[in-house]
Design an enzyme around this catalytic site. Structure first.
Site, PDB file in Angstrom:
ATOM      1  N   ARG A 122       0.857  -1.208   0.000  1.00 37.49           N
ATOM      2  CA  ARG A 122       0.000   0.000   0.000  1.00 37.49           C
ATOM      3  C   ARG A 122       0.884   1.246   0.000  1.00 37.49           C
ATOM      4  NH1 ARG A 122      -4.934  -2.126   1.967  1.00 37.49           N
ATOM      5  NH2 ARG A 122      -6.077  -0.416   1.032  1.00 37.49           N
ATOM      6  N   GLN A 127      -1.133   3.345  -5.718  1.00 31.87           N
ATOM      7  CA  GLN A 127      -2.507   3.806  -5.505  1.00 31.87           C
ATOM      8  C   GLN A 127      -3.413   3.608  -6.719  1.00 31.87           C
ATOM      9  OE1 GLN A 127      -2.337   7.796  -3.938  1.00 31.87           O
ATOM     10  NE2 GLN A 127      -1.857   7.075  -1.895  1.00 31.87           N
ATOM     11  N   ASP A 130      -4.595  -0.064  -6.832  1.00 24.41           N
ATOM     12  CA  ASP A 130      -4.941  -0.652  -5.538  1.00 24.41           C
ATOM     13  C   ASP A 130      -6.436  -1.021  -5.515  1.00 24.41           C
ATOM     14  OD1 ASP A 130      -5.507  -1.166  -2.894  1.00 24.41           O
ATOM     15  OD2 ASP A 130      -4.373   0.521  -2.101  1.00 24.41           O
ATOM     16  N   SER A 133      -8.366  -0.547  -2.184  1.00 22.66           N
ATOM     17  CA  SER A 133      -8.843   0.809  -1.908  1.00 22.66           C
ATOM     18  C   SER A 133     -10.032   1.182  -2.786  1.00 22.66           C
ATOM     19  CB  SER A 133      -7.723   1.832  -2.129  1.00 22.66           C
ATOM     20  OG  SER A 133      -6.750   1.684  -1.126  1.00 22.66           O
ATOM     21  N   TYR A 227      -1.349  -1.417   8.700  1.00 17.57           N
ATOM     22  CA  TYR A 227      -2.416  -2.338   9.109  1.00 17.57           C
ATOM     23  C   TYR A 227      -2.506  -2.474  10.627  1.00 17.57           C
ATOM     24  CZ  TYR A 227      -2.968  -3.799   4.277  1.00 17.57           C
ATOM     25  OH  TYR A 227      -3.221  -3.818   2.933  1.00 17.57           O
TER      26      TYR A 227
END
Ligand SMILES: NC(=O)c1ccc[n+]([C@@H]2O[C@H](COP(=O)([O-])OP(=O)(O)OC[C@H]3O[C@@H](n4cnc5c(N)ncnc54)[C@H](O)[C@@H]3O)[C@@H](O)[C@H]2O)c1
Length: 382
Positions: A122, A127, A130, A133, A227
């Protein structure tokens, strides 16, 4: 040289998403690919075969053998599907490899190079590819619209000549990508929103989207990489006790808490549900992975009896498919952006020095190359 890309019609019942759109097909062709779409693949996302053809794709029957190249998919492929793939093919999609040891073993034995977009690190550069997400963002929005639908009252404070309607009090537990989007959406509808999470950064993140952070004074629980870590039993119980009064005071509770590789943490017990006001609504995004709320069943909307009436408990299932055209649009672009890492001038070039390539590859050349997955798959026969 051209790279052959095949886009799968998803087989899982209820799955309406697809891993390509006409726009993403055009981008793939511009990058030197030919694109085959399985007939009807876009139907659930309101994309016709004709629209794909107009973008330059060829429509093929799902049972037509795949000749090699790259296969795009949304849901993890099953071991049986993988066994039919030609050696050397590259698959790009979600794999959920820790829950799918048999499929990983099948990819290893079939000589498939499988990329799990759900394993991408991540980091900022990831991005645009991803999928966790992009899909969690839609899930967060959908959780709130599900709650609003089941809630028999207005969300926002409403002043009229005949009197004032109070705003809904919304509590969001777990403020990752989905939770933050749920907070922002509930806030836009006019709810009074508060939230709790165990990561250190989450207090500021909650405030940045308009929520009030509830600090339970429990300390943080982080595993690295952004996380959360599982709370030890005594802290988990303490968290439930401290959350109890906040849940009882809420009209709507939305839960999105997750710990990678673990069952979802249990945050709301049956007793806590029973203490809520009649007419309240709970929606559990984690219903499929163990449940943040005791008694939530994936895909079910249950009435739970409380003093003076009932509350509604909704277990989420496949909720990105409720917004399939948008979910597919983002997912398809995630796939194209990832493919750009390995498609160079019309040829497949796998650069394992790139941390996004090495971080997401699961099987290659007849081996499970991801160490964590290899440990989980060890000893699983094909
Ligand atoms: N830089 C990037 O490109 C990028 C992109 C997306 C996400 N991220 C980060 O990745 C991380 C993971 O996000 P995600 O949405 O995939 O998380 P996730 O789905 O793994 O978990 C959802 C949320 O549940 C929370 N949670 C776990 N146990 C809990 C408990 N007992 N009580 C309350 N909350 C609990 C987690 O902290 C997390 O915020 C976040 O830190 C996010 O900011 C970074």
């Amino acid at each position: 040289m051209t790279i052959h890309v095949r886009v799968r019609a998803e087989r899982s019942p209820g799955e309406k998403r697809v891993a390509a759109t006409p726009d993403s097909v055009k981008k793939l062709i511009a990058a030197g690919a030919t694109v085959d779409i399985e007939a009807g693949a876009g139907a659930g996302s309101l994309i016709t075969d004709a629209a794909y053809e107009a973008a330059g794709a060829r429509i093929v029957q799902p049972d037509e053998p795949i000749e090699g190249g790259v296969l795009f998919h949304v849901r993890p492929l099953t071991a049986a599907e993988i066994a039919t793939l030609p050696a050397g093919i590259v698959t790009i999609g979600t794999l959920d490899p820790f829950q799918n040891a048999a499929a990983v073993a099948a990819a290893r034995d079939a000589g498939v190079t499988s990329f799990a977009l759900d394993l991408l690190p991540r980091i900022s550069r990831a991005q645009s590819m991803d999928v966790l997400s992009s899909q969690a963002l839609l899930a967060g929005y959908r959780l709130v619209t599900l709650a609003a639908d089941a809630f028999g009252r207005m969300f926002g404070m409403t002043m009229t000549a005949a009197g004032t309607l109070a705003p809904a009090r919304v509590l969001v537990l777990g403020a990752g990508v989905a939770g933050l989007q749920a907070i922002a959406t509930a806030k836009r509808l006019g709810g009074v929103v508060s939230a709790n999470d165990v990561r250190a950064a989450s207090a500021d993140e909650v405030r940045s989207v308009g929520g009030t952070f509830i600090d339970l004074d429990l300390g943080t629980a982080e595993a690295g990489g952004g996380y959360a870590k599982e709370l030890a039993e005594d802290r988990a119980r303490r968290q439930q006790e401290l959350l109890a009064p906040h849940i009882a005071a809420s009209d709507i509770v939305i839960t999105t808490a997750a710990v990678p590789g673990r069952a979802a943490p249990r945050l709301v017990t049956t007793e806590m549900v029973a203490a809520m006001k009649p007419g309240s609504v709970l929606v559990d995004l984690a219903a499929e992975s163990g449940g943040n709320i005791e008694g939530s069943v994936p895909g079910e909307r249950r009435a739970v009896v409380v003093t003076g009436g009932v509350v509604t408990l909704i277990g989420a299932r496949d909720i990105q498919s409720d917004l399939a055209p948008d979910a597919s649009k983002l997912y398809a672009m995630n796939c194209v952006n990832f493919a750009a890492l390995i498609m160079k001038e019309g040829a497949l070039v796998l650069d394992f020095d790139d941390e996004l390539v090495s971080g997401s590859v699961v099987t290659h050349d007849g081996a499970v190359v991801n160490e964590r997955v290899a440990a989980a798959v060890e000893g699983v026969p094909a």
